[in-house]
Write an enzyme that holds these catalytic residues in place. Structure first.
Site, short mmCIF file in Angstrom:
data_model
loop_
_atom_site.label_atom_id
_atom_site.label_comp_id
_atom_site.label_asym_id
_atom_site.label_seq_id
_atom_site.Cartn_x
_atom_site.Cartn_y
_atom_site.Cartn_z
N HIS A 42 -9.49 0.67 4.91
CA HIS A 42 -8.27 1.05 5.63
C HIS A 42 -8.59 2.27 6.76
O HIS A 42 -9.38 3.09 6.52
CB HIS A 42 -7.43 1.77 4.66
CG HIS A 42 -5.81 1.81 5.17
ND1 HIS A 42 -5.64 2.65 5.88
CD2 HIS A 42 -4.88 1.11 5.12
CE1 HIS A 42 -4.35 2.67 6.45
NE2 HIS A 42 -3.82 1.46 5.80
N GLU A 84 -5.31 -4.91 10.82
CA GLU A 84 -4.30 -3.88 11.08
C GLU A 84 -4.64 -2.79 12.27
O GLU A 84 -5.37 -2.25 12.37
CB GLU A 84 -4.33 -2.95 9.69
CG GLU A 84 -4.30 -3.38 8.50
CD GLU A 84 -3.43 -2.44 7.38
OE1 GLU A 84 -2.46 -2.50 7.08
OE2 GLU A 84 -4.13 -1.60 7.26
N ASN A 113 0.69 -1.30 -0.12
CA ASN A 113 0.04 -0.13 0.18
C ASN A 113 0.95 1.36 0.03
O ASN A 113 1.61 1.52 1.13
CB ASN A 113 -1.01 -0.14 1.29
CG ASN A 113 -1.77 1.16 1.39
OD1 ASN A 113 -1.88 2.13 0.35
ND2 ASN A 113 -2.42 1.49 2.63
N GLU A 170 -7.14 4.62 7.71
CA GLU A 170 -6.85 6.08 7.55
C GLU A 170 -8.28 6.56 6.59
O GLU A 170 -8.60 7.82 6.64
CB GLU A 170 -5.75 6.12 6.40
CG GLU A 170 -4.30 6.07 7.26
CD GLU A 170 -2.89 5.51 6.60
OE1 GLU A 170 -2.97 5.45 5.39
OE2 GLU A 170 -2.26 5.14 7.27
N SER A 220 3.43 -1.71 10.62
CA SER A 220 4.99 -1.62 10.99
C SER A 220 5.61 -3.10 10.75
O SER A 220 6.57 -3.44 11.40
CB SER A 220 5.27 -1.12 12.22
OG SER A 220 4.49 0.19 12.53
N GLY A 234 2.27 2.55 10.93
CA GLY A 234 3.08 3.87 10.69
C GLY A 234 3.87 4.21 12.16
O GLY A 234 4.39 5.36 12.05
N LYS A 256 0.36 4.27 -0.40
CA LYS A 256 -0.55 5.31 0.25
C LYS A 256 -0.32 6.47 -0.64
O LYS A 256 -0.12 6.34 -2.16
CB LYS A 256 -0.13 5.69 1.53
CG LYS A 256 -0.29 4.48 2.70
CD LYS A 256 -0.22 4.76 3.98
CE LYS A 256 -0.17 3.41 4.85
NZ LYS A 256 -0.01 3.74 6.16
C1 PEP Z 1 -0.93 0.36 6.44
O1 PEP Z 1 -0.91 1.37 6.21
O2 PEP Z 1 -1.46 -0.45 5.61
C2 PEP Z 1 0.21 -0.05 6.98
C3 PEP Z 1 0.30 -1.44 7.46
O3 PEP Z 1 1.28 0.89 7.18
P1 PEP Z 1 2.64 0.47 7.81
O4 PEP Z 1 3.36 -0.76 7.33
O5 PEP Z 1 3.64 1.83 7.29
O6 PEP Z 1 2.45 0.70 9.44
#
Ligand code: PEP
Length: 255
Positions: free
Chosen positions: A97, A169, A9, A99, A215, A175, A11
């Protein structure tokens, strides 16, 4: 047999040149993939046709989008429909997601409509769920995630589940550099599989891929992916650097 999947992803990152270079570098890294161990790349919309052209001939690497709109077509300036994605040869779409839920106020009803439109247009859905820190601290994460699955997916007939992948998630891990422990991930993934089984039966539960996101990086991917109910990852930050992404893909290949 359920698939193992590592999904990138991006983003809102990378311009067209940077995106093309990243895909090239991933290709040159010769990821070890099969029909059952695949990669999905979900760049920003503007990249889709270009990235799709680059993926032609890359076996087992699939094109994904990060979102689609909750209406089929019409006066929704700036939005992209599921049918448009399909016409651009997109195969997967990420829906729900955290976000999108937080910054764009996408609620359960809207997400359910997006899921319906995506499936009606022949897309596969990566449906995201996961709890905020306060819910985790109160140890209410199982009920919270279950309610997200019920609201977003459980109106679907059993036949639709073949096109659903779930991404767990935990918001507190996205993040932040703070990863769920492999025990926390396994516990939640097993819970999600049980919830799926109660609704759709054991075969569907066993066949549904459940990805971990938050992460994830080369240093923790192998331990996470070794968990019996973790079928790969949805990767944000670490998907923007070929070496890191390839390290995570290698962890899936070896799992
Ligand atoms: C995500 O936004 O789907 C995600 C897992 O981000 P990150 O790997 O940066 O934590």
């Amino acid at each position: 047999m359920r698939k193992k999947i590592v999904a990138a992803n991006w983003k809102m990152n990378l311009d067209l040149t940077e995106g093309a270079e990243l895909v090239n570098d991933i290709f040159n890294g010769s990821p070890q993939l099969t029909e059952h161990k695949i990669v999905v790349i979900a760049p920003p919309f503007i990249h889709l046709t270009h990235t799709g052209a680059q993926l032609v001939g890359m076996n087992h690497v699939h094109l994904g989008a990060q979102n689609c709109y909750s209406e089929a077509s019409g006066a929704y300036t700036g939005e992209i429909s599921a049918a448009m994605l399909k016409s651009a040869e997109v195969e997967y779409v990420i829906i729900g997601h955290s976000e999108r839920r937080e910054y764009f106020h996408e609620d359960d009803a809207m997400l359910a409509k997006k899921v319906n439109l995506a499936l009606a247009n022949g897309l596969k859905v990566i449906f995201c769920c996961g709890e905020p820190l306060a819910i985790r601290d109160a140890n209410d994460q199982n009920a919270y995630v279950e309610s997200q699955l019920i609201a977003g997916l459980f109106h679907l007939p059993v036949t639709a589940l073949t096109d659903i992948t779930i991404a767990y998630e935990p918001i507190w891990a996205i993040g932040t550099g703070r990863t769920a422990t492999s025990a926390q991930a396994q516990d939640m993934h097993a819970h999600i599989r049980t919830v799926l089984g109660n609704k759709y039966g054991d075969t569907v539960a066993a066949d549904t891929s459940i990805l971990y996101g938050g992460s994830c990086k080369p240093s923790n991917a192998a331990e996470l992916f070794a968990c019996p109910d973790v079928d790969g990852g949805l990767i944000g930050g670490a998907s923007l650097k070929a070496a890191e992404f390839l390290g995570i893909v290698a962890a899936m290949s070896n799992a």
